[in-house]
Write an enzyme that holds these catalytic residues in place. Structure first.
Site, short mmCIF file in Angstrom:
data_model
loop_
_atom_site.label_atom_id
_atom_site.label_comp_id
_atom_site.label_asym_id
_atom_site.label_seq_id
_atom_site.Cartn_x
_atom_site.Cartn_y
_atom_site.Cartn_z
CE LYS A 73 -4.01 -0.85 2.70
NZ LYS A 73 -4.32 -0.76 4.13
N GLY A 99 10.37 -6.48 8.73
CA GLY A 99 9.12 -7.01 8.17
C GLY A 99 9.36 -7.84 6.93
P1 AMP Z 1 3.95 -4.17 3.06
O1 AMP Z 1 3.57 -4.85 4.33
O2 AMP Z 1 3.17 -2.96 2.73
O3 AMP Z 1 5.46 -3.96 2.93
O4 AMP Z 1 3.53 -5.18 1.91
C1 AMP Z 1 4.05 -6.44 1.75
C2 AMP Z 1 3.09 -7.28 1.00
O5 AMP Z 1 2.81 -6.66 -0.24
C3 AMP Z 1 3.61 -8.66 0.66
O6 AMP Z 1 2.86 -9.61 1.37
C4 AMP Z 1 3.40 -8.78 -0.84
O7 AMP Z 1 2.81 -10.02 -1.20
C5 AMP Z 1 2.44 -7.67 -1.14
N1 AMP Z 1 2.57 -7.18 -2.54
C6 AMP Z 1 3.69 -6.81 -3.15
N2 AMP Z 1 3.44 -6.47 -4.43
C7 AMP Z 1 2.12 -6.63 -4.63
C8 AMP Z 1 1.26 -6.44 -5.74
N3 AMP Z 1 1.74 -6.03 -6.92
N4 AMP Z 1 -0.05 -6.68 -5.59
C9 AMP Z 1 -0.53 -7.11 -4.39
N5 AMP Z 1 0.24 -7.31 -3.29
C10 AMP Z 1 1.55 -7.06 -3.41
#
Ligand code: AMP
Length: 394
Positions: free
Chosen positions: A197, A353
């Site tokens: 996000k 993370g």
């Molecule tokens: P965050 O916790 O915001 O760093 O997000 C990490 C998560 O984002 C991971 O579990 C990934 O699977 C997910 N992610 C990364 N790229 C995408 C994408 N293009 N569409 C959906 N989810 C994503």
């Protein structure tokens, strides 16, 4: 602030706030990953080897309404005992803990029950903070992963030790590594920001605009950028309410001369699944009904060039859904490029993370300069915020 290496622990009971919020095996309830416990050992051993005894405070999971067995600190006790090589006492209530702490001898260790079982912990309640302070003679905060929380065991307790509060060795190492990137990083400095996000990362990107030479954007958040630039993104992740923020970031980067790198191509899928059909297209021309789940090969090449010409690299957030093999290539290649840049002399800091999990999954943790143990705490530092757990030690 006193340094633990110049403090006399002889005959003193040190209350150490650690971050033992570790994952457990679902069936056996045994510790699945002991990285966080190991990371606290240098501080624990320092106190124990210098004539002190130790009372440990940590949170564990997110219990909502008081004690719950699955969140008991008792599950961590056996592994901690193995790693430390001494018998460790355990107290479930504050009254019991205060009584038993008075009987601790040099070299003894006692673990308290999950601090979040005690009423008032997350409200930084002063009665609880005072209660915790009665467990020892001095306070060390070594829980970097919880430093962004103003809780009784991270912030409130410190006020009861105006002369005897300190940062642990892990906390110090984390802050030194973050400072190396935050203040006067060796240029060119590239920040790689990914993850799901954009809303979680807006503040960090805004702050990095005044520090970084290059910012690489990947992961799900890249599609909100693509849409803001007029692209067609199909069913990719998008945060409509952040389009304006993203446009502001694009124009600020332009004004400040920061090079913003976005993925020009993507691995797209016809459903959100590890078994979906896939193809590679431009990130601005994603087919209706399809979604971008990883950066494509041209993006990998572009990003690699930027990373390999950097002297400082910060990485937070995966480039795609790396947990599924068909969408792991982007994250894997970026991890390899960061490792290669590091072997050529660049300094690299990996945010906690998901980026830490990714670097571990690709077995590259020892090929980068530092992998942080803090997720939210590291993000907040990079957002330019002061962390309450650190401020309380000042
Ligand atoms: P965050 O916790 O915001 O760093 O997000 C990490 C998560 O984002 C991971 O579990 C990934 O699977 C997910 N992610 C990364 N790229 C995408 C994408 N293009 N569409 C959906 N989810 C994503």
């Amino acid at each position: 602030m006193t340094d633990i290496r110049s403090y006399s622990f002889d005959g003193k009971r040190a209350i150490i706030r650690v971050d033992f919020n570790v994952p457990l095996h679902k069936e056996t309830m045994q510790v699945q990953d002991d990285k966080r416990i190991k990371a606290a050992l240098p501080t624990l051993n320092w106190v124990l080897n210098h004539g002190g005894s130790v009372v440990l405070l940590s949170h564990f999971g997110r219990p909502k309404n008081g004690p719950e067995d699955r969140f008991s600190m008792r599950h961590v006790l056996p592994r901690l005992q193995e790693l430390l090589g001494v018998h460790i006492g355990f107290s479930s209530t504050l009254e019991e803990g205060i009584l038993r702490s008075k009987e601790l001898n040099a070299g003894d260790v006692m673990l308290m029950e999950n601090v979040r079982f005690f009423e008032g912990e997350t409200d930084n309640d002063s009665v609880l903070s005072e209660g915790f302070s009665k467990l020892g003679d001095c306070f060390i905060n070594d829980a970097f992963g919880s430093a962004h929380r103003a809780h009784s065991s991270t912030a409130g307790i410190a006020s009861y030790f105006p002369e005897d509060r300190m940062m642990g060795l892990l906390m110090k190492e984390e802050i030194n590594n973050a400072q190396r990137v935050l203040s006067n990083p060796v240029k060119p400095f590239t920040a790689i920001i990914g993850g799901a996000k954009v809303s979680d990362k807006i503040l960090i990107i805004e702050n990095l605009l005044s520090i970084a030479s290059d910012i690489i954007i990947g992961g799900g958040m890249a599609y909100t950028f693509a849409k803001a630039m007029g692209g067609q993104i199909g069913n990719s992740l998008v945060e409509e309410d952040r389009l304006e923020n993203v446009k502001t970031i694009l124009s600020k980067a332009n004004q400040l001369g920061v090079r913003l790198h976005l993925p020009q191509d993507s691995v797209i899928a016809d459903s959100f699944s590890g078994h979906a059909s896939t193809q590679i297209t431009s990130s601005h021309h994603i087919l209706e009904g399809w979604m971008g789940l990883d950066i494509g090969p041209n993006s990998i090449n572009d990003f690699k060039k930027v990373i390999l010409s950097s002297k400082t690299v910060l990485w937070n957030g995966p480039m795609g859904v790396f947990e599924w093999e068909p969408f792991a290539e982007g994250t894997k290649n970026i991890a390899l490029a960061v490792a290669e840049a590091t072997s050529s002399g660049a300094y690299s800091l990996i945010g906690g993370g998901d980026s830490a999990s990714a670097i571990a999954q690709f077995e590259l943790a020892d090929k980068v300069s530092y992998v942080s143990t803090g997720g939210g705490a590291l993000l907040e530092l990079f957002e330019g915020k002061e962390l309450p757990g650190i401020r309380a030690l000042g």
